[in-house]
Design a protein around this motif. Structure first.
Motif, short mmCIF file in Angstrom:
data_model
loop_
_atom_site.label_atom_id
_atom_site.label_comp_id
_atom_site.label_asym_id
_atom_site.label_seq_id
_atom_site.Cartn_x
_atom_site.Cartn_y
_atom_site.Cartn_z
N THR A 157 0.82 -1.20 0.00
CA THR A 157 0.00 0.00 0.00
C THR A 157 0.86 1.26 0.00
N GLY A 158 0.23 2.34 -0.37
CA GLY A 158 0.91 3.63 -0.39
C GLY A 158 1.44 3.97 -1.77
N ARG A 159 1.83 5.22 -1.91
CA ARG A 159 2.36 5.70 -3.20
C ARG A 159 3.85 5.39 -3.31
N PRO A 160 4.31 5.22 -4.54
CA PRO A 160 5.76 5.08 -4.73
C PRO A 160 6.45 6.39 -4.33
N ASP A 161 7.66 6.28 -3.88
CA ASP A 161 8.42 7.46 -3.48
C ASP A 161 8.50 8.45 -4.62
N GLY A 162 8.29 9.72 -4.30
CA GLY A 162 8.43 10.79 -5.29
C GLY A 162 7.17 11.07 -6.09
N LEU A 163 6.09 10.33 -5.86
CA LEU A 163 4.84 10.56 -6.59
C LEU A 163 3.76 10.96 -5.58
N VAL A 222 -6.19 -13.40 -4.80
CA VAL A 222 -5.18 -12.70 -5.60
C VAL A 222 -4.71 -13.54 -6.79
N ALA A 223 -4.89 -14.86 -6.72
CA ALA A 223 -4.53 -15.74 -7.83
C ALA A 223 -5.70 -15.95 -8.79
N ARG A 224 -6.91 -15.75 -8.33
CA ARG A 224 -8.10 -16.11 -9.11
C ARG A 224 -8.76 -14.94 -9.82
N GLU A 225 -8.44 -13.71 -9.43
CA GLU A 225 -9.09 -12.55 -10.02
C GLU A 225 -8.07 -11.65 -10.70
N GLU A 226 -8.52 -10.96 -11.74
CA GLU A 226 -7.64 -10.05 -12.45
C GLU A 226 -7.39 -8.81 -11.61
N ILE A 227 -6.15 -8.43 -11.50
CA ILE A 227 -5.78 -7.22 -10.79
C ILE A 227 -5.14 -6.29 -11.81
N PHE A 228 -5.71 -5.11 -11.98
CA PHE A 228 -5.18 -4.17 -12.94
C PHE A 228 -4.30 -3.19 -12.19
N GLY A 229 -3.03 -3.35 -12.35
CA GLY A 229 -2.07 -2.51 -11.67
C GLY A 229 -0.71 -3.17 -11.70
N PRO A 230 0.25 -2.54 -11.11
CA PRO A 230 1.60 -3.10 -11.11
C PRO A 230 1.72 -4.22 -10.06
N GLY A 238 -1.65 12.30 -8.06
CA GLY A 238 -2.11 11.28 -9.00
C GLY A 238 -2.47 9.98 -8.29
N TYR A 239 -2.93 9.02 -9.08
CA TYR A 239 -3.37 7.74 -8.54
C TYR A 239 -2.33 6.67 -8.86
N TYR A 240 -1.44 6.46 -7.94
CA TYR A 240 -0.35 5.51 -8.12
C TYR A 240 -0.32 4.55 -6.94
N VAL A 241 0.10 3.35 -7.19
CA VAL A 241 0.36 2.39 -6.12
C VAL A 241 1.73 1.79 -6.34
#
Length: 136
Positions: A5-11, A31-39, A14-17
């Motif tokens: 959780t939380g934003r990457p350092d320096g951002l 977490v293995a069975r559903e699509e997760i859209f993100g990094p 905006g909406y970042y994870v």
């Protein structure tokens, strides 16, 4: 898990994870069975190629799959067993290859010759010639 959780350092705007890696995941976890859209990436271990294919096919979805291997023929054999509409081997990519899913990922196709079928109107006409016309 690495990231989280939380934003990457320096951002600060905006909406970042943070990019996140989930390790020691089993196929019964959400977490293995559903699509997760993100990094996000999940890592599931397997004991054999058969076990890996079983894990890959144990899903309601089937949009895309990926196979990596030094032996191209073995990789192709594994790719044929995966129930997904598009399977890339060793990062292969080609817009001429049809792209689309199986199961709950849908059945339509994009790209390549098969992508044109979405824009066509196909008609089937069924019927038999009347007996009088066929005997004449």
């Amino acid at each position: 898990m690495v990231g989280g959780t939380g934003r990457p350092d320096g951002l600060e705007k905006g909406y970042y994870v943070k990019p996140t890696v989930f390790a020691r995941v089993t196929n019964d976890m959400t977490v293995a069975r559903e699509e997760i859209f993100g990094p996000v990436v999940t890592i599931l271990g397997y004991d054999s190629v058969d076990h890996a294919v079983e894990i890959a096919n144990d899903t309601e979805y089937g949009l895309a799959g990926y196979v990596a291997g030094a032996d191209l023929e073995k990789a192709r054999a594994v790719a044929r067993r995966i129930r997904a509409g598009w399977v890339a081997i060793n990062d292969a990519f080609d817009f001429g290859c049809p792209f689309g899913g199986y199961k709950k990922s849908g059945n339509g196709r994009e790209w390549g010759e098969f992508g044109f079928h979405e824009y066509l109107e196909t008609k089937g006409i069924l019927g038999y010639m009347p007996e009088a016309a066929s005997s004449g």
